[in-house]
Design a protein around this motif. Sequence first.
Motif, PDB file in Angstrom:
ATOM      1  N   VAL A   1      -7.733  18.429 117.573  1.00 17.24           N
ATOM      2  CA  VAL A   1      -7.579  18.821 116.195  1.00 17.24           C
ATOM      3  C   VAL A   1      -6.370  19.672 116.347  1.00 17.24           C
ATOM      4  O   VAL A   1      -5.874  20.017 117.317  1.00 17.24           O
ATOM      5  CB  VAL A   1      -8.577  19.561 115.511  1.00 17.24           C
ATOM      6  CG1 VAL A   1      -8.764  21.063 116.103  1.00 17.24           C
ATOM      7  CG2 VAL A   1      -8.555  19.728 113.889  1.00 17.24           C
TER       8      VAL A   1
ATOM      9  N   ALA B   1      -5.408  19.539 108.460  1.00 16.21           N
ATOM     10  CA  ALA B   1      -6.549  19.311 109.398  1.00 16.21           C
ATOM     11  C   ALA B   1      -7.905  19.666 108.893  1.00 16.21           C
ATOM     12  O   ALA B   1      -8.805  19.153 109.310  1.00 16.21           O
ATOM     13  CB  ALA B   1      -6.094  20.129 110.764  1.00 16.21           C
TER      14      ALA B   1
ATOM     15  N   ASN C   1      -1.221  15.192 110.996  1.00 17.78           N
ATOM     16  CA  ASN C   1      -1.450  16.530 110.641  1.00 17.78           C
ATOM     17  C   ASN C   1      -0.441  17.299 110.061  1.00 17.78           C
ATOM     18  O   ASN C   1       0.634  17.418 110.976  1.00 17.78           O
ATOM     19  CB  ASN C   1      -2.433  17.277 111.790  1.00 17.78           C
ATOM     20  CG  ASN C   1      -3.854  16.850 111.628  1.00 17.78           C
ATOM     21  OD1 ASN C   1      -4.264  16.388 110.752  1.00 17.78           O
ATOM     22  ND2 ASN C   1      -4.564  16.959 112.833  1.00 17.78           N
TER      23      ASN C   1
END
Length: 565
Positions: A107, A119, A546
């Motif tokens: 992530v 995110a 992201n």
Amino acid sequence: MKTSDDLKALLQRIDHKGYPTYKDTRGSYRFDGYVLNIDHVQGDPFASPSKLSAVIPGSTAGFPSSLFDLPHKRIALQDHLTRLFAKKLESFNFKAKGSGKSGLISVSRCGQEILSRTALSMDPSSGNLSVHFEVGFPARGRTIAAFELIKILFDFLPECVRSSFYYNRLNKRVIKEVADLSEDQQYIREQLPKLGLCAFVADGSILPRESGVSSRPMKQAVAFHSPDSLKVTLNLPHHGPLTGMGVPKGITLIVGGGYHGKSTLLKALELGVYNHIKNDGREYVITDDTAVKLRAEDGRSIKNTDISLFINNLPNGKDTSSFSTEDASGSTSQAANVVESMEAGTSLFLIDEDTSATNFMIRDELMQRVVHRDLEPITPFIERVQGLYEDHGISSIIVAGSSGAYFQVADHILQMDRYVPKEITAFAKEEAKAFPLVTLPEKMPENPSFCRIIQSNRSFTKNGRNKLKTLGKDAFQINKETVDLRYTEQLCDAEQTTALAYALLYAQLHLIDGRKDLRQIVEELMRIIETKGLAAILDCGYVKSNLAEPRKQEVFAAFNRYRKL
């Protein structure tokens, strides 16, 4: 909606089949406590990882509304949970085996600054959490290794979700500290204009960084300590009394010998437009969040910008009220940066002599006598800095190591002595009396024109074939045109740069109509991000990249540096 059992059965059926068969897994699946979405599946084990998301209902996550009822607290909580999730995922990264990117699970990596990111987002009304992450679907060669993916989705991921997003499994004291710090930081920001300040640096702050490639605080660094004359005590909601240096609005000069901390202080102020995490050393360094770092930027493009505030009567007769060039000099680029920052709504300029064009910053008395003003097209910044504050309300904090000319126009003068600031205003002003005064104009000229109508670029298509590529934090490519942002020094994360690329593309496809000026377009773009979220500019049904939210000032900077605009 399908269940997790349906997903497991599907994976078992496609084991050992060709890798593209993984695309059959796209969809939503109900797991215990959350919904897993497989949004995009990579076409090859060596391609960019697959995009997944998990939605955890607010009733399951269980966070009290007091932790996310205000935007600054919600962003701080989202940031903290993203860090927890990233740390947990790291312990399982590549534990599932295979070729290419098999087993990757990741992530966004957060830095020292607290940013709003795609995110992880939390719905302010329900408390629902939506987290977006990447997984490298495992393969043996180019055939599916389904049981390795089962290991990721059914063993690793549930543990990561439960230990990162379930309030009853987290350290509640730490979560409260995150919310309390965000409230204290917001309180300082709100107090700055009320106290006539443009920045605040708390006593005890650690400003030096670990190294040129690390933004962590330097160990055993000298702690910041405010000079008595600029000392301000704020009574924060949670921390209580906090004493530090309040930088007054107006013109502040930072001087001192080399390696004594001038640029270190300025760098902390540059990034003080963002909140920082606990123990960063700069969590209580708070700067006017519209502040812009100015510098020379040789070679940048300038499009129809009114730089007549600083440059006039060019030998070639070129119009400086609507100036354009594909290869700006140091002085013209810095002049354009000033005017563009005014257009972006800044209230504070941050300038370092080391990265400025000398002829833009100052012409001393001797030079004015030898080269008459009528023969010099540049009006230096020293002749405009007072008018910028008095007429436009724009303060300036300037680092100067070699020229004392700004002593005459500065309201406050700080000397950095071994990283400790001392106010020397009275002494410096007295010493300056022995030197010739720099000739200053009697009044400011008319305000620069900001009415720049943006025309649509025909190379953009609405069929989704526009190519975007982020080149780290410093640049992005859009349809093979590179937008160079390496001198936009307040960008702190590559995900902000990616967001700028998508913002420019979104504006080209939806907002630019040949009638709106740049300010109207950027304001509308920021309104969309604020009301619909950052993912709204992606123009797709899932978060394919992201993003981290940039400031309005950096959005302007990206538009101004796009050569084909």
